[in-house]
Design a protein around this motif. Sequence first.
Motif, mmCIF file in Angstrom:
data_model
loop_
_atom_site.group_PDB
_atom_site.id
_atom_site.type_symbol
_atom_site.label_atom_id
_atom_site.label_comp_id
_atom_site.label_asym_id
_atom_site.label_seq_id
_atom_site.Cartn_x
_atom_site.Cartn_y
_atom_site.Cartn_z
ATOM 1 N N GLY A 9 32.435 12.638 13.405
ATOM 2 C CA GLY A 9 33.130 12.123 14.661
ATOM 3 C C GLY A 9 33.662 10.835 14.134
ATOM 4 N N GLY A 10 34.040 9.958 15.069
ATOM 5 C CA GLY A 10 34.902 8.762 14.868
ATOM 6 C C GLY A 10 33.916 7.676 14.413
ATOM 7 N N ALA A 11 32.964 7.257 15.308
ATOM 8 C CA ALA A 11 31.924 6.259 15.001
ATOM 9 C C ALA A 11 31.279 6.342 13.681
ATOM 10 N N ILE A 24 41.714 6.904 14.109
ATOM 11 C CA ILE A 24 41.032 8.152 14.878
ATOM 12 C C ILE A 24 41.915 8.643 16.104
ATOM 13 N N GLY A 56 34.104 2.790 18.295
ATOM 14 C CA GLY A 56 32.920 3.904 18.537
ATOM 15 C C GLY A 56 31.844 3.061 18.999
ATOM 16 N N TYR A 88 38.553 -0.712 19.800
ATOM 17 C CA TYR A 88 37.512 0.181 20.056
ATOM 18 C C TYR A 88 37.300 0.982 18.725
HETATM 19 C C1 LIG Z 1 39.979 4.227 17.534
HETATM 20 C C2 LIG Z 1 38.921 4.728 17.841
HETATM 21 N N1 LIG Z 1 37.894 4.904 16.838
HETATM 22 C C3 LIG Z 1 36.494 5.218 16.866
HETATM 23 C C4 LIG Z 1 36.337 6.052 18.022
HETATM 24 C C5 LIG Z 1 34.811 6.646 17.999
HETATM 25 O O1 LIG Z 1 35.067 8.007 17.844
HETATM 26 P P1 LIG Z 1 33.751 8.961 18.490
HETATM 27 O O2 LIG Z 1 33.739 8.963 20.101
HETATM 28 O O3 LIG Z 1 34.141 10.359 17.836
HETATM 29 O O4 LIG Z 1 32.430 8.321 17.786
HETATM 30 C C6 LIG Z 1 37.158 6.342 19.053
HETATM 31 C C7 LIG Z 1 36.948 7.281 20.080
HETATM 32 O O5 LIG Z 1 37.602 6.951 21.100
HETATM 33 C C8 LIG Z 1 38.478 5.622 18.854
HETATM 34 O O6 LIG Z 1 39.314 5.832 19.584
#
Ligand SMILES: Cc1ncc(COP(=O)(O)O)c(C=O)c1O
Length: 440
Positions: A110-112, A243, A146, A144
């Motif tokens: 995932g993103g974080a 992301i 994560g 943002y």
């Molecule tokens: C720009 C950005 N980075 C990181 C994240 C975090 O991703 P995740 O929710 O999959 O951990 C998000 C989630 O919305 C995001 O919009």
Amino acid sequence: MSLIRIDQDHLIHPVHSASEQADPVVFAEGSGAVLRDIHGREYLDGLACLWNVHVGHGRRELAEAASAQMRRLAYASAYSGYTNEPAVRLAERLLHLAYPRMRGVYFTTGGAEANETAFKIARYFWRRRGQPSKTKVISRHHAYHGLTLGAMSATGIPAFHRMFQPLVPGFIHVTPSYPYRHPGTMAEALEETIRREGADTVAAFVAEPVIGAGGVIPPRPEYFPAVREICDRHQVLFIADEIITGFGRTGRWFALEHWGVQPDLVTFAKGVTSAYLPLGGVMVSAEIHQAIQEAPPAERFMHAATYSGHPTCCAVGLANLEIFEREDLIARGRLLGERLLSRLDGLRDLPSVGDVRGLGLMAGIELVEDRHTKTPAIGLGAQVLSEARRRGLITRMRGGQTGEHPIGDTICLAPPLVTTEAQIERIVEILREAIVAAVR
Ligand SMILES: Cc1ncc(COP(=O)(O)O)c(C=O)c1O
């Protein structure tokens, strides 16, 4: 016991608030840009759920790609010494689509986790280069990234910090380019901070090319070229958090292409599988890749996660990218985005609409109490969302704040890249009615 009652009694949701869980929508089905709840009620998916269902709901071929891979080999370790075909093929495909200087890919779920990994790679790189004091990460207010501990610390929205303080040491926030509220490019804020902290202590600068969940804030066109030059001059790695902005969301495969800039690392997630399975990752430049490839045993890359390079997730990623190419979704997103923004511009006659902005198929409507003073509207956004939901549109907002870094409640839009023109028109119609009703 009813499903909702069990939910209320036991399920802890992301950004959980028991009062918001009093009457939840129970999603049951989806097709294209439409979601259906268990009562058969239909909603337009104004944010592609969480900015991630790029190819739309109900794609049978993605289910089939997952099923075929699961029947063959659902999972196997991709730890050093092992590999699998979907992970290799997807890495190759991504490097072909991304910035030319990218040479290596590490997969996450995932993103974080992708951002955490990028911060660790930045530290790793400077250690390998004999500069272990370069560890700090500079990010931006309103960003943002994560909500794991490191990613939360880079996130620049105080509401996410309040109950989880203190932040990890060594994360510093600067003012972003935010044309509606700040004159100037704001890249100088980055340079001043690097000088103040000492370039020999700063590992990386991380930024979303267009701030997403923080209120859809595209930068001035001069901003990222200036950022690139500052990072080069001070030997600071530039991490693009794509992301949200990756995979056609802004009308290009990756968003810094708009300004002819290449980062050193790119984090991605969401659109890579259109959310059909969880997947994210980090792409790194040839220079960083070389630092990992040529490490002696004592300095090997001791970063890992069980599901890195998950074969089924990667197989779905590949099938998803095939849909993008076959249906020319990047071009489609760009055209739809132009239509959406031009229609949203028509909302500027409403007195509480302070700003309408966006790039490609992502847009934000910032609400204010007073257009001349730009006093943030706080609370109005939640009413707009609830009026919109009653009329069949689901989306999310950035909650506003006052103080040093003000922003009004900002309604965010990022529908699937397959939304129809008629659905775009309907989204804007509903929003107009919802804003009028909420103000009343
Ligand atoms: C720009 C950005 N980075 C990181 C994240 C975090 O991703 P995740 O929710 O999959 O951990 C998000 C989630 O919305 C995001 O919009």
